[in-house]
Every structure is written in structure tokens, then in C-alpha cells.
Write a protein that holds these residues in place. Sequence first.
Motif, mmCIF file in Angstrom:
data_model
loop_
_atom_site.group_PDB
_atom_site.id
_atom_site.type_symbol
_atom_site.label_atom_id
_atom_site.label_comp_id
_atom_site.label_asym_id
_atom_site.label_seq_id
_atom_site.Cartn_x
_atom_site.Cartn_y
_atom_site.Cartn_z
ATOM 1 N N ARG A 266 43.602 -9.373 -84.465
ATOM 2 C CA ARG A 266 43.666 -10.797 -84.106
ATOM 3 C C ARG A 266 44.786 -11.058 -83.107
ATOM 4 O O ARG A 266 44.594 -11.806 -82.132
ATOM 5 C CB ARG A 266 43.881 -11.617 -85.372
ATOM 6 C CG ARG A 266 43.834 -13.108 -85.140
ATOM 7 C CD ARG A 266 43.886 -13.866 -86.442
ATOM 8 N NE ARG A 266 43.810 -15.301 -86.214
ATOM 9 C CZ ARG A 266 43.852 -16.214 -87.168
ATOM 10 N NH1 ARG A 266 43.949 -15.809 -88.430
ATOM 11 N NH2 ARG A 266 43.786 -17.492 -86.882
ATOM 12 N N ALA A 267 45.935 -10.470 -83.339
ATOM 13 C CA ALA A 267 47.046 -10.651 -82.395
ATOM 14 C C ALA A 267 46.705 -10.070 -81.033
ATOM 15 O O ALA A 267 47.039 -10.645 -79.989
ATOM 16 C CB ALA A 267 48.305 -10.000 -82.962
ATOM 17 N N ARG A 268 46.015 -8.953 -81.029
ATOM 18 C CA ARG A 268 45.631 -8.346 -79.741
ATOM 19 C C ARG A 268 44.633 -9.213 -79.008
ATOM 20 O O ARG A 268 44.721 -9.388 -77.784
ATOM 21 C CB ARG A 268 45.055 -6.963 -80.017
ATOM 22 C CG ARG A 268 44.753 -6.165 -78.758
ATOM 23 C CD ARG A 268 44.289 -4.776 -79.107
ATOM 24 N NE ARG A 268 44.007 -4.015 -77.911
ATOM 25 C CZ ARG A 268 43.539 -2.768 -77.902
ATOM 26 N NH1 ARG A 268 43.322 -2.155 -79.093
ATOM 27 N NH2 ARG A 268 43.305 -2.138 -76.771
ATOM 28 N N HIS A 269 43.661 -9.813 -79.739
ATOM 29 C CA HIS A 269 42.674 -10.694 -79.105
ATOM 30 C C HIS A 269 43.331 -11.955 -78.541
ATOM 31 O O HIS A 269 43.013 -12.402 -77.427
ATOM 32 C CB HIS A 269 41.604 -11.058 -80.137
ATOM 33 C CG HIS A 269 40.539 -11.967 -79.593
ATOM 34 N ND1 HIS A 269 39.582 -11.544 -78.699
ATOM 35 C CD2 HIS A 269 40.291 -13.297 -79.817
ATOM 36 C CE1 HIS A 269 38.794 -12.550 -78.382
ATOM 37 N NE2 HIS A 269 39.194 -13.628 -79.058
ATOM 38 N N ARG A 270 44.278 -12.545 -79.286
ATOM 39 C CA ARG A 270 44.979 -13.741 -78.817
ATOM 40 C C ARG A 270 45.791 -13.448 -77.567
ATOM 41 O O ARG A 270 45.813 -14.229 -76.618
ATOM 42 C CB ARG A 270 45.880 -14.265 -79.925
ATOM 43 C CG ARG A 270 46.656 -15.528 -79.556
ATOM 44 C CD ARG A 270 47.558 -15.955 -80.704
ATOM 45 N NE ARG A 270 46.768 -16.247 -81.894
ATOM 46 C CZ ARG A 270 47.302 -16.513 -83.066
ATOM 47 N NH1 ARG A 270 48.615 -16.517 -83.209
ATOM 48 N NH2 ARG A 270 46.525 -16.774 -84.108
ATOM 49 N N LYS A 271 46.444 -12.311 -77.552
ATOM 50 C CA LYS A 271 47.243 -11.943 -76.384
ATOM 51 C C LYS A 271 46.363 -11.763 -75.155
ATOM 52 O O LYS A 271 46.713 -12.177 -74.048
ATOM 53 C CB LYS A 271 48.016 -10.666 -76.691
ATOM 54 C CG LYS A 271 48.964 -10.252 -75.588
ATOM 55 C CD LYS A 271 49.756 -9.025 -76.012
ATOM 56 C CE LYS A 271 50.723 -8.621 -74.913
ATOM 57 N NZ LYS A 271 51.496 -7.415 -75.298
ATOM 58 N N LYS A 272 45.188 -11.175 -75.343
ATOM 59 C CA LYS A 272 44.263 -10.978 -74.231
ATOM 60 C C LYS A 272 43.743 -12.323 -73.722
ATOM 61 O O LYS A 272 43.611 -12.543 -72.508
ATOM 62 C CB LYS A 272 43.117 -10.090 -74.715
ATOM 63 C CG LYS A 272 42.120 -9.749 -73.621
ATOM 64 C CD LYS A 272 41.044 -8.825 -74.167
ATOM 65 C CE LYS A 272 40.042 -8.499 -73.067
ATOM 66 N NZ LYS A 272 38.957 -7.596 -73.595
ATOM 67 N N TYR A 273 43.462 -13.265 -74.629
ATOM 68 C CA TYR A 273 42.952 -14.582 -74.232
ATOM 69 C C TYR A 273 43.997 -15.360 -73.430
ATOM 70 O O TYR A 273 43.697 -15.956 -72.395
ATOM 71 C CB TYR A 273 42.535 -15.355 -75.480
ATOM 72 C CG TYR A 273 42.064 -16.762 -75.192
ATOM 73 C CD1 TYR A 273 40.792 -16.996 -74.666
ATOM 74 C CD2 TYR A 273 42.899 -17.848 -75.456
ATOM 75 C CE1 TYR A 273 40.375 -18.293 -74.403
ATOM 76 C CE2 TYR A 273 42.483 -19.132 -75.205
ATOM 77 C CZ TYR A 273 41.216 -19.360 -74.670
ATOM 78 O OH TYR A 273 40.818 -20.620 -74.404
ATOM 79 N N GLU A 274 45.249 -15.361 -73.886
ATOM 80 C CA GLU A 274 46.318 -16.057 -73.167
ATOM 81 C C GLU A 274 46.547 -15.460 -71.785
ATOM 82 O O GLU A 274 46.832 -16.175 -70.833
ATOM 83 C CB GLU A 274 47.609 -15.986 -73.993
ATOM 84 C CG GLU A 274 47.553 -16.795 -75.275
ATOM 85 C CD GLU A 274 48.815 -16.658 -76.089
ATOM 86 O OE1 GLU A 274 49.661 -15.827 -75.680
ATOM 87 O OE2 GLU A 274 48.953 -17.360 -77.109
ATOM 88 N N LYS A 275 46.400 -14.174 -71.655
ATOM 89 C CA LYS A 275 46.572 -13.534 -70.358
ATOM 90 C C LYS A 275 45.480 -13.967 -69.395
ATOM 91 O O LYS A 275 45.723 -14.210 -68.212
ATOM 92 C CB LYS A 275 46.544 -12.018 -70.547
ATOM 93 C CG LYS A 275 46.867 -11.251 -69.285
ATOM 94 C CD LYS A 275 46.930 -9.763 -69.586
ATOM 95 C CE LYS A 275 47.282 -8.991 -68.315
ATOM 96 N NZ LYS A 275 47.345 -7.534 -68.574
ATOM 97 N N CYS A 278 46.196 -17.623 -68.159
ATOM 98 C CA CYS A 278 47.274 -17.689 -67.164
ATOM 99 C C CYS A 278 46.817 -17.225 -65.795
ATOM 100 O O CYS A 278 47.281 -17.727 -64.769
ATOM 101 C CB CYS A 278 48.464 -16.836 -67.627
ATOM 102 S SG CYS A 278 49.261 -17.473 -69.101
#
Length: 375
Positions: A266-275, A278
Motif C-alpha cells: 500500500r505504501a509503495r502504491h501511494r508513493k507511485k500515485y503521488e509521483k 507531481c
Amino acid sequence: MALSTVRFCCVLLSLFTGLASGLEITSTGPTSIEKASGQSVKLDCHFTLAPEDSGPLDIEWSLVSSDSQSEDKVVILYSGDRVYEDYYPPMKGRVHFNSADPKNGDASINLIGLKSSDSGTYNCKVKKAPGIRSRKLHLIVMVKPSKPRCYTEGPTVEGKDIVLRCTADEGTKPMQYSWERTSDSKLLPASAVLDPMGGTINVRNASASTSGTYRCVASNRVGTEECFLNLNVTPPPNTAGRIAGAVIGVLLFLILLAIILFCFCRARHRKKYEKEICNEIREDVPPPKSRVSTARSFTVGSQRSSLGSMSPSNLHEYALKPQYDKIPSSEDYDRPPSHAPLPPPSAAKMAVPNLSRMGAIPVMIPAQNRDGSIV
């Protein structure tokens, strides 16, 4: 002829009788002796001489070799009224004549600090010409049992077979072992099977009553030694409880591992979405809406009223103000603030009377914002 033959036989018989009545070994003790290691032993050898024994006296003790092809080893020697004790290095300093003057009829020897290697057959030979006599003695040096070691084989759990073992590393065979119980009833368990030669006790289907202190005695013909063993028979372990605990532990570990993997994904998916957010260029956002009609009517009316009431002096001040009513183009928005165009210098310096002479009519142009609304 027959008479002469008889006389010759009588002469020979008398000669043999004379020889037989000469040197004799008089010792009559046992010819086999058993001793323990470290002890001392006397090998008896007494003799008598006859008047016809006129030669020099020689006494020789030798250790007979067990191999017929090998020579006997001389241990000690008496010859020419002198004692020789250093013939056999393994017994150097440990073998001596029992008498200070062996020619008096005592050829016995003493062995001290016996070792197991001293075992063997010893030959006492006494020679005084023309008589020669000898006597053989068999010496067995036995080693008493060393301190035995008591221990158990197999799990000491109720319902299992337990083996009590007693072993002595050193000792002359044959060796026997005996077990006894020193606590409670001092009787061995009913299911115990004793092996006196092997030194073991096999206790079948052991129970809690088998627990106690046991003593083992190792013995042979020259000594005994003992050891003690404390036996504690425990109840069988709770196997079902251990299995259940192991299963629960594995399940908890798998659940914890699944939670960790879920949080990581989940943390990896959220980080990818925010990137991705931006990096996205949003050019299709519509401008904010405004009330064009109301602002425009208010601005035009106010501008007209202000123009009607302007005098030449007010008009001069109005001309000197910066032109805020100019609608900026798209290039002005794209240009950085440092490159914004400055107002023309001549517009601020030009006087209103000059504009009047030139036929210009002062008009107030309403200003507009970026989306085209009148300010």
C-alpha cells in the motif's frame, strides 16, 4: 659275559644314584602366584648341595619367552660370588635376591612395584658342577578395577525402557559387576534384568517408583571399586500441547507477515500515485467565472461620470497615472516579472494642454482583468 653286563649296569646305576643325591631344589610352594599391580612378590627357590658338587655356583633367573622362537630374558644373575641385577631394563631397580649371600641355599628373589607387564613364567636355574637343577613359577600380575563410570542410556521417561550401565576402563579380566539400590526398599525394580558381566541393568516400562539412588560395584580377584547413580524418572511430556502451541505460533507468524506485506504494498502504491500527480501538467483547467455584466455596467457608468466631471487639471493628473486599463496579452503573462514592459516615458511627461492643441480628446478606457472582465 652275562656277569660282566650285570656288573656294568650296577656301576651305572650307582653313578646315577650319586648324581641324584647331589644338588636339589627343596622349595615346595605353589608354582602359580597371583598378585595385584603395585604389590610385591617373593619367588621362592631354595636348594641344597652335595659334597660331590664342587664346581662354581651359578644362579640364574630368567623370564621364559612365550614365543618358542625367541630367547628367554635373563632377569638377575649370581655368578662368581657376585650379583648382577641390571640384565633386564624393565625390571631395573625392582628385582633383588632375597638373601644377601645366595650360596647358602636361598636363591629366592623379590619383585617390588609389580606391573601387568611382569606377568609370565619365571625359571630359577641353580648350577654347581656337576649338578644342575631348575624350578619354574608362573606369576600373574592382576590389575584391580579402576573407578567405574555409571550412566543411563535412553530417555528417563515413564513408560520407556531405561538402561543403567556401569563400565571400568581398567582391570584384569574376568571382571564382574553388581548393582544394588541404596534408597527406599533397596530392591531392584521387578522388571529389571541384570547382566553381571556386561555391567548393565535393563529396566522395562519404567515408572516413577523406579527413581532412586543405585550403586554399582566392579570387582575381580584383586580388588573392587564402586560408583553411584541418581535416577529420576519424569512423566511423559504434553505432546499435544506442544503441537498446538507450535501451530498457533506458525499461524501468528503468517498473519504478521501478511500484514507487513499489505502495508508495504500500500505504501509503495501511494508513493507511485503521488509521483504521477507531481509529474502531470494540467493545461485544461478552466479560468474562474466572474460577474461580467454587473462589473462592466458599474465600471462604464463610473467612468463616464468621472470623465464628465473632470477638469483640465484633473485630466492632467489622470494622464500622469500609470495605465492600468491596458489589457495584457498572453505574451505578458508568459514573460517573467523582471521582463515586464515599462510604460512609455513620453506619456507621463506630455501635458494635457499640448494634447488639447493636438486635437486629442481625453477618454477613460476601462481596465480589464486576465479573463476579460471589466474592473
